[in-house]
Scaffold this active site. Structure first.
Site, PDB file in Angstrom:
ATOM      1  N   HIS A 168      17.062  14.330  10.770  1.00 42.36           N
ATOM      2  CA  HIS A 168      15.854  14.889  11.364  1.00 42.36           C
ATOM      3  C   HIS A 168      14.656  13.972  11.056  1.00 42.36           C
ATOM      4  CE1 HIS A 168      13.890  18.264  13.313  1.00 42.36           C
ATOM      5  NE2 HIS A 168      12.896  18.154  12.447  1.00 42.36           N
ATOM      6  N   ASP A 214      21.411  15.614  11.523  1.00 40.74           N
ATOM      7  CA  ASP A 214      20.228  16.473  11.463  1.00 40.74           C
ATOM      8  C   ASP A 214      20.631  17.857  10.964  1.00 40.74           C
ATOM      9  OD1 ASP A 214      17.954  18.048  11.932  1.00 40.74           O
ATOM     10  OD2 ASP A 214      17.404  16.932  13.721  1.00 40.74           O
ATOM     11  N   CYS A 244      10.111  17.044  16.707  1.00 37.08           N
ATOM     12  CA  CYS A 244      10.285  18.164  15.785  1.00 37.08           C
ATOM     13  C   CYS A 244       9.782  19.453  16.472  1.00 37.08           C
ATOM     14  CB  CYS A 244       9.560  17.844  14.478  1.00 37.08           C
ATOM     15  SG  CYS A 244       9.728  19.036  13.148  1.00 37.08           S
TER      16      CYS A 244
END
Length: 248
Positions: free
Chosen positions: A216, A184, A128
């Site tokens: 994600h 995502d 991330c």
């Protein structure tokens, strides 16, 4: 099978103007072991990141997770609620690339002082926010193997003043593997293609892995977006990368 014994503790390193806490996990024994820097999500060095750090240690590496939000929020760690996400993002926008790189380099420098750490390059893995930071860390001379998981904003967002991460691509010297989910919402397919094209043009040693149906945060088993198949495959690819480039 009994899992390999590891030792964990929090140490401190000096990075430019601060003393930075780093969560460290290491295999029992004298080594030599490769070293891996673990870069957090926006949620801090929380339980998930500590688990990954320990998992890497069980795979035969000394793993170190620096607290990248220490300047903004000392001791920060949180969960995954919408409120947690908002606070984590507030910390993220206050970070600066030069400070992040300084913190990572300080962590690497510390690792190199350990008698159990083998000489040579180190590994780096980030998720991330940390996936984006891992792309930056790939420009450091000491990073030989970099695994960047779903780093949003690489083509168009900078941390503080200076160029976006994608514009730093020609400075990458190690092998970079990037992991993305096709579902995502934070990283459109056009961004992945920008990254691929730029890496190709700069003749970087890289691979991009895309997982159909994964969103994600697919590697994090504490989030609703966890995808066990994608996570398992990605973990095997990360282990192969580290084994080849920095050794166990």
């Amino acid at each position: 099978m009994t899992p390999p014994k590891i030792e964990t503790r929090t140490i401190e390193v000096t990075s430019s103007d601060i003393t930075l806490p780093v969560y460290m996990a290491m295999p029992a024994g004298n080594g030599p072991f490769g070293a891996v820097v673990v870069l957090q999500e926006i949620f801090g060095v929380n339980g998930h990141i500590r688990d990954i750090t320990e998992r890497i240690a069980r795979a035969g590496y000394i793993a170190l997770a620096p607290a990248l939000y220490h300047r903004q929020a000392p001791g920060f760690e949180t969960g995954y609620t919408p409120e947690d996400i908002q606070v984590g993002r507030q910390c993220k926008v206050q970070t600066k690339a030069d400070e992040l790189l300084s913190d990572i380099q300080a962590t690497i420098d510390y690792a190199k002082t350990l008698p159990q750490v083998k000489a040579g390059g180190v590994g780096c893995i980030g998720f991330c926010f940390g996936g984006h930071v891992a792309y930056l860390a790939a420009t450091l001379q000491d990073t030989s193997a970099i695994a960047s998981f779903y780093g949003a904003g690489i083509p168009d967002t900078a941390f503080g003043p200076g160029p976006v991460a994608l514009d730093r691509t020609p400075q990458i010297t190690g092998t970079l593997h990037c992991f993305f989910g096709t579902e995502d919402a934070s990283i459109p397919a056009t961004a992945v293609e920008q990254i691929r094209s730029t890496l190709q043009q700069a003749k970087i040693d890289y691979k991009i892995f895309e997982y159909e149906g994964a969103g994600h945060g697919f590697f994090c088993d504490r989030r609703g977006s966890y995808n066990s198949d994608a996570a398992a495959d990605a973990w095997e690819k990360v282990k192969a990368l580290f084994a080849e480039k920095i050794g166990g």
